[in-house]
Design a protein around this motif. Sequence first.
Motif, PDB file in Angstrom:
ATOM      1  N   ILE A 134      16.715  17.644  44.080  1.00 45.73           N
ATOM      2  CA  ILE A 134      16.054  18.523  45.034  1.00 45.73           C
ATOM      3  C   ILE A 134      15.113  19.432  44.241  1.00 45.73           C
ATOM      4  CG2 ILE A 134      16.384  20.431  46.662  1.00 45.73           C
ATOM      5  CD1 ILE A 134      19.122  19.184  47.341  1.00 45.73           C
ATOM      6  N   PRO A 135      13.818  19.390  44.518  1.00 41.81           N
ATOM      7  CA  PRO A 135      12.874  20.225  43.757  1.00 41.81           C
ATOM      8  C   PRO A 135      13.256  21.709  43.824  1.00 41.81           C
ATOM      9  CG  PRO A 135      11.689  18.629  45.099  1.00 41.81           C
ATOM     10  CD  PRO A 135      13.121  18.559  45.530  1.00 41.81           C
ATOM     11  N   GLU A 136      12.995  22.425  42.756  1.00 36.42           N
ATOM     12  CA  GLU A 136      13.368  23.838  42.680  1.00 36.42           C
ATOM     13  C   GLU A 136      12.717  24.656  43.785  1.00 36.42           C
ATOM     14  OE1 GLU A 136      15.511  25.744  40.878  1.00 36.42           O
ATOM     15  OE2 GLU A 136      16.316  23.811  40.232  1.00 36.42           O
ATOM     16  N   GLU A 137      11.483  24.305  44.149  1.00 34.57           N
ATOM     17  CA  GLU A 137      10.823  25.093  45.194  1.00 34.57           C
ATOM     18  C   GLU A 137      11.516  24.917  46.544  1.00 34.57           C
ATOM     19  OE1 GLU A 137       8.127  21.403  44.486  1.00 34.57           O
ATOM     20  OE2 GLU A 137       9.380  22.775  43.319  1.00 34.57           O
ATOM     21  N   MET A 138      12.082  23.731  46.789  1.00 38.28           N
ATOM     22  CA  MET A 138      12.832  23.515  48.033  1.00 38.28           C
ATOM     23  C   MET A 138      14.164  24.249  47.990  1.00 38.28           C
ATOM     24  SD  MET A 138      12.171  19.549  49.154  1.00 38.28           S
ATOM     25  CE  MET A 138      10.535  19.002  49.655  1.00 38.28           C
ATOM     26  N   LYS A 139      14.811  24.207  46.849  1.00 37.30           N
ATOM     27  CA  LYS A 139      16.061  24.953  46.691  1.00 37.30           C
ATOM     28  C   LYS A 139      15.818  26.441  46.917  1.00 37.30           C
ATOM     29  CE  LYS A 139      19.821  25.701  43.374  1.00 37.30           C
ATOM     30  NZ  LYS A 139      20.377  25.293  42.055  1.00 37.30           N
ATOM     31  N   ASP A 140      14.730  26.945  46.376  1.00 36.18           N
ATOM     32  CA  ASP A 140      14.389  28.352  46.563  1.00 36.18           C
ATOM     33  C   ASP A 140      14.194  28.677  48.043  1.00 36.18           C
ATOM     34  OD1 ASP A 140      14.510  28.799  43.845  1.00 36.18           O
ATOM     35  OD2 ASP A 140      12.338  28.703  43.534  1.00 36.18           O
ATOM     36  N   ILE A 157      31.420  14.960  46.663  1.00 39.08           N
ATOM     37  CA  ILE A 157      30.979  16.324  46.369  1.00 39.08           C
ATOM     38  C   ILE A 157      30.343  16.387  44.985  1.00 39.08           C
ATOM     39  CG2 ILE A 157      31.803  18.685  45.935  1.00 39.08           C
ATOM     40  CD1 ILE A 157      33.894  18.211  48.138  1.00 39.08           C
ATOM     41  N   ALA A 158      30.945  15.707  44.018  1.00 37.60           N
ATOM     42  CA  ALA A 158      30.439  15.751  42.641  1.00 37.60           C
ATOM     43  C   ALA A 158      29.067  15.098  42.511  1.00 37.60           C
ATOM     44  CB  ALA A 158      31.430  15.069  41.702  1.00 37.60           C
ATOM     45  N   ASN A 159      28.697  14.259  43.496  1.00 38.40           N
ATOM     46  CA  ASN A 159      27.403  13.574  43.451  1.00 38.40           C
ATOM     47  C   ASN A 159      26.299  14.334  44.175  1.00 38.40           C
ATOM     48  OD1 ASN A 159      28.585  11.365  42.086  1.00 38.40           O
ATOM     49  ND2 ASN A 159      29.245  10.478  44.041  1.00 38.40           N
ATOM     50  N   ALA A 160      26.646  15.454  44.793  1.00 33.87           N
ATOM     51  CA  ALA A 160      25.652  16.231  45.537  1.00 33.87           C
ATOM     52  C   ALA A 160      24.638  16.850  44.580  1.00 33.87           C
ATOM     53  CB  ALA A 160      26.336  17.319  46.347  1.00 33.87           C
ATOM     54  N   GLN A 161      23.391  16.903  45.021  1.00 34.50           N
ATOM     55  CA  GLN A 161      22.338  17.477  44.186  1.00 34.50           C
ATOM     56  C   GLN A 161      22.391  19.007  44.169  1.00 34.50           C
ATOM     57  OE1 GLN A 161      20.229  15.930  42.181  1.00 34.50           O
ATOM     58  NE2 GLN A 161      21.121  13.948  42.710  1.00 34.50           N
ATOM     59  N   MET A 162      22.981  19.586  45.213  1.00 34.04           N
ATOM     60  CA  MET A 162      23.082  21.038  45.273  1.00 34.04           C
ATOM     61  C   MET A 162      24.392  21.409  45.965  1.00 34.04           C
ATOM     62  SD  MET A 162      20.327  23.874  46.663  1.00 34.04           S
ATOM     63  CE  MET A 162      20.317  23.394  48.397  1.00 34.04           C
TER      64      MET A 162
END
Length: 242
Positions: free
Chosen positions: A22-28, A70-75
């Motif tokens: 997940i790109p950092e800007e989307m996470k933000d 859960i361990a495979n989740a990107q965030m």
Amino acid sequence: MNEIIESLYRRKSVRVYEDRAIPEEMKDMILEAAMQAPTAGCQQLYTILDITDQELKEALAESCDHQSFIANAQMILVFCADCKKWYDAYLEAGCEPRKPGVGDLMLAVTDTAIAAQNAVVAAESLGIGSCYIGDIMENYEEQRRLLQLPGYVFPAVMLVFGWPTEQQVRRQKPERCERKHIVHENGYRSMDGDELREMFAYKHKNHTYEEWCSAFCKRKYNSDFSKEMSRSAAEYLDQFEK
């Protein structure tokens, strides 16, 4: 129908993800959206734990009912109902605050859940799938150790995010009860046996009501994990009742 309403209707839990970040800007954007949620007295009675350590992700996958996805989740975000930070702030200012109580916890849990849902809606708008993990409320001792939780802090909501696989995109969203059973006008009304059977008829099309309900009760309500959740919740509550 506008895009926001359509997104709310479409959203479903996603437990299988593509192997892409997940790109950092989307996470933000997701985190900022969470922080823009309605909040009691503009207190933001929550703290969000951003889980980035892979070993911790794997430990949470185990402690949250052995759910390997859960361990495979990107965030992974853990939303904690936080009654500690304001109590500490009052002490810092020389106030004489009472100890946080159950009412404070309930208000904080409400704030926390609203913020979490904002994150879910924001993620969905970006095409990112999500899944609530209620098991974060279980295993009181282990979760507190893993997340370094002090007193007056309760892990109310855990969310995992990732890009859904094509199969997950195509998967049909589970059906909901009819609105007439969920929305009561002006006051609560207890439903009789006939209405309860009608409300859940869509869930047991190939079984009798008794067969379906007995199996569901055993699998969910009377399960070991449900009992453990109640035990752990009582341990957290004990801090607020003393």
